[in-house]
Write a protein that holds these residues in place. Structure first.
Motif, short mmCIF file in Angstrom:
data_model
loop_
_atom_site.label_atom_id
_atom_site.label_comp_id
_atom_site.label_asym_id
_atom_site.label_seq_id
_atom_site.Cartn_x
_atom_site.Cartn_y
_atom_site.Cartn_z
N ALA A 40 48.12 -14.77 6.15
CA ALA A 40 48.39 -16.00 6.89
C ALA A 40 49.88 -16.10 7.23
CB ALA A 40 47.93 -17.22 6.08
N ARG A 41 50.73 -15.79 6.26
CA ARG A 41 52.17 -15.81 6.52
C ARG A 41 52.55 -14.79 7.60
NH1 ARG A 41 54.69 -16.02 0.35
NH2 ARG A 41 54.10 -18.19 -0.12
N GLY A 42 51.92 -13.61 7.53
CA GLY A 42 52.19 -12.60 8.53
C GLY A 42 51.74 -13.03 9.92
N LEU A 43 50.59 -13.71 10.00
CA LEU A 43 50.11 -14.18 11.29
C LEU A 43 51.06 -15.20 11.90
CD1 LEU A 43 46.31 -14.53 10.44
CD2 LEU A 43 47.32 -12.87 12.00
N VAL A 44 51.60 -16.08 11.06
CA VAL A 44 52.57 -17.06 11.55
C VAL A 44 53.83 -16.35 12.04
CG1 VAL A 44 54.10 -18.94 10.87
CG2 VAL A 44 51.72 -18.95 10.12
N GLU A 385 49.90 -8.14 12.94
CA GLU A 385 49.97 -7.73 14.34
C GLU A 385 48.66 -7.09 14.80
OE1 GLU A 385 53.37 -5.22 14.32
OE2 GLU A 385 54.80 -6.87 14.60
N ARG A 386 48.05 -6.32 13.91
CA ARG A 386 46.77 -5.70 14.27
C ARG A 386 45.65 -6.74 14.35
NH1 ARG A 386 45.44 -0.15 11.43
NH2 ARG A 386 44.05 -0.16 13.25
N VAL A 387 45.74 -7.77 13.52
CA VAL A 387 44.75 -8.85 13.61
C VAL A 387 44.87 -9.58 14.94
CG1 VAL A 387 44.08 -11.11 12.67
CG2 VAL A 387 44.48 -9.18 11.12
N TRP A 388 46.09 -9.90 15.35
CA TRP A 388 46.28 -10.53 16.67
C TRP A 388 45.72 -9.65 17.78
CZ3 TRP A 388 47.02 -15.40 17.35
CH2 TRP A 388 47.80 -16.16 16.46
#
Length: 394
Positions: A40-44, A385-388
């Protein structure tokens, strides 16, 4: 127009510690809870322009003793745009989602860092709704006898719903993807996005004091897991014996009450109980301090589960000796010694490799550098980044 990706945080535990109310939380649960918050932190941190991240969380528990709902999501994930608190607590929510019952989540882009997700019928093409789930291990299919009936039923029921309704299923390795493809009919919906050590994972400045507080010696061989055959501890102890190194052995992530069984495994390998130090799941700073005192990590398990302790060893430059498996080949790569017994005694083969790793200062230093180099390949920002990209592709 802002695009919102909502991440399911069904049981957030702050990275850096276990839940204070649950000191006996199993290592696997703590790893997955930490992974969810770190992602979640990485997505933000990596959100593309015009995108934001919100969270979906269970209702807060009436009593803090249950641990449901967890700490404030906004405190755990700075920059989160909002939190949808559902009416159900975690246990009730999981039960409802297993049955496909509506829980007031709504649609949109939903990413679950586990199988626990609102897996219901939706229209990705016309309504632009997406639901992506994650599977970190295949224990319900590879080691069902080691799970409770409730755990087994939940994992299988949620995967069955994922097959019907998920737009993609994320696994951490290509080896796990290949194995899962033989279990469930997911076709091209399988995606591979690896996990990582907690952000900022490093040996703490007070490492010696932390090891003393844990009652641990200096300079030991590190193992992890339970006394179950699938965790490979027996082979790990055999490796220490065959290596003929007179070093203590530290076992972390031991389930509560497992000490006698683990001591028996060590004794069967010829290792005196006085040399064996068994510890449960540790909060992240204590765990990093333990890695700081290890001269080598023997990773003897060969299941498809993501090897959290292996990647943590790599990140901290601990020399690694690992039993050959598809997962270890993929994750370790050139970062350590991969041992294939070719049908022979895996404990003896691991022991030969361990003796080689510890045979000279030069060899140990070279393996430490290789481990550190490989460890830098795993990060939560990279995973985010890969999730996005995955949701953009969908």
């Amino acid at each position: 127009m802002t695009a919102t990706l909502r991440i399911v945080l069904d049981r957030p535990i702050a990275p850096g510690r276990l839940a204070a109310s649950e000191p006996a939380v199993p290592a696997a649960d703590a790893d997955l809870a930490t992974a969810a918050v770190e992602l979640a932190r990485g997505l933000v941190a990596t959100a593309p322009e015009g995108c934001e991240v919100e969270a979906i969380a269970p209702a807060r528990a009436a009593s803090s003793a249950s641990g449901e709902g967890g700490p404030d999501v906004a405190d755990l994930v700075p920059g989160i745009a909002g939190v949808t608190r559902l009416a159900l607590g975690r246990r009730e929510l999981i039960a409802a989602w297993q049955l496909g019952m509506p829980t007031g989540v709504g649609g949109g882009l939903i990413h679950a860092p586990s199988l626990i997700a609102p897996l219901v019928r939706h229209d990705r093409v016309h309504d632009h709704d997406q639901t992506v789930v994650t599977l970190w291990d295949l224990d319900a299919w590879e080691r069902p006898e080691e799970l409770t009936r409730g755990q087994l039923a939940m994992q299988r029921a949620l995967l069955k719903r994922a097959v019907r309704h998920a737009d993609a299923v994320v696994v951490p390795t290509h080896a796990a993807a290949q194995r899962l493809a033989g279990i469930a009919k997911l076709g091209d919906r399988l995606r591979v996005i690896s996990g990582a050590p907690p952000a900022g994972f490093r040996v703490p400045a007070d490492e010696i004091g932390r090891r003393r507080s844990l009652g641990l010696p200096e300079g030991f061989v590190l193992l992890s897991g339970s006394a179950q055959a699938s965790d490979g501890l027996a082979h790990g102890f055999q490796a220490v014996t065959h290596a003929a190194v007179d070093l203590p052995v530290v076992v972390i992530d031991a389930p509560e009450g497992a000490e006698p069984a683990i001591a028996e495994l060590a004794a069967a390998a010829g290792i005196a109980e006085s040399r064996v130090h068994v510890r449960p799941a540790l909060e992240v700073h204590d765990r990093a301090a333990v890695f700081g005192g290890a001269v080598a990590h023997v990773a003897a398990a060969t299941a498809s589960a993501f090897p959290w302790r292996l990647i943590e060893s790599l990140r901290l430059g601990v020399p690694v000796v690992a039993a050959a498996s598809d997962v270890h080949r993929e994750v370790l790569a050139e970062g350590g010694l991969l041992v294939d017994a070719d049908g022979g005694d895996i404990g003896a083969a691991l022991g030969e490799a361990l003796a080689s790793a510890l045979g000279s200062t030069t060899t140990a230093e070279r393996l430490a550098v290789l481990a550190g180099d490989r460890g830098r390949a795993f990060s939560w920002d990279g995973a985010a980044e890969r999730v996005w990209q995955l949701h953009a592709d969908l």
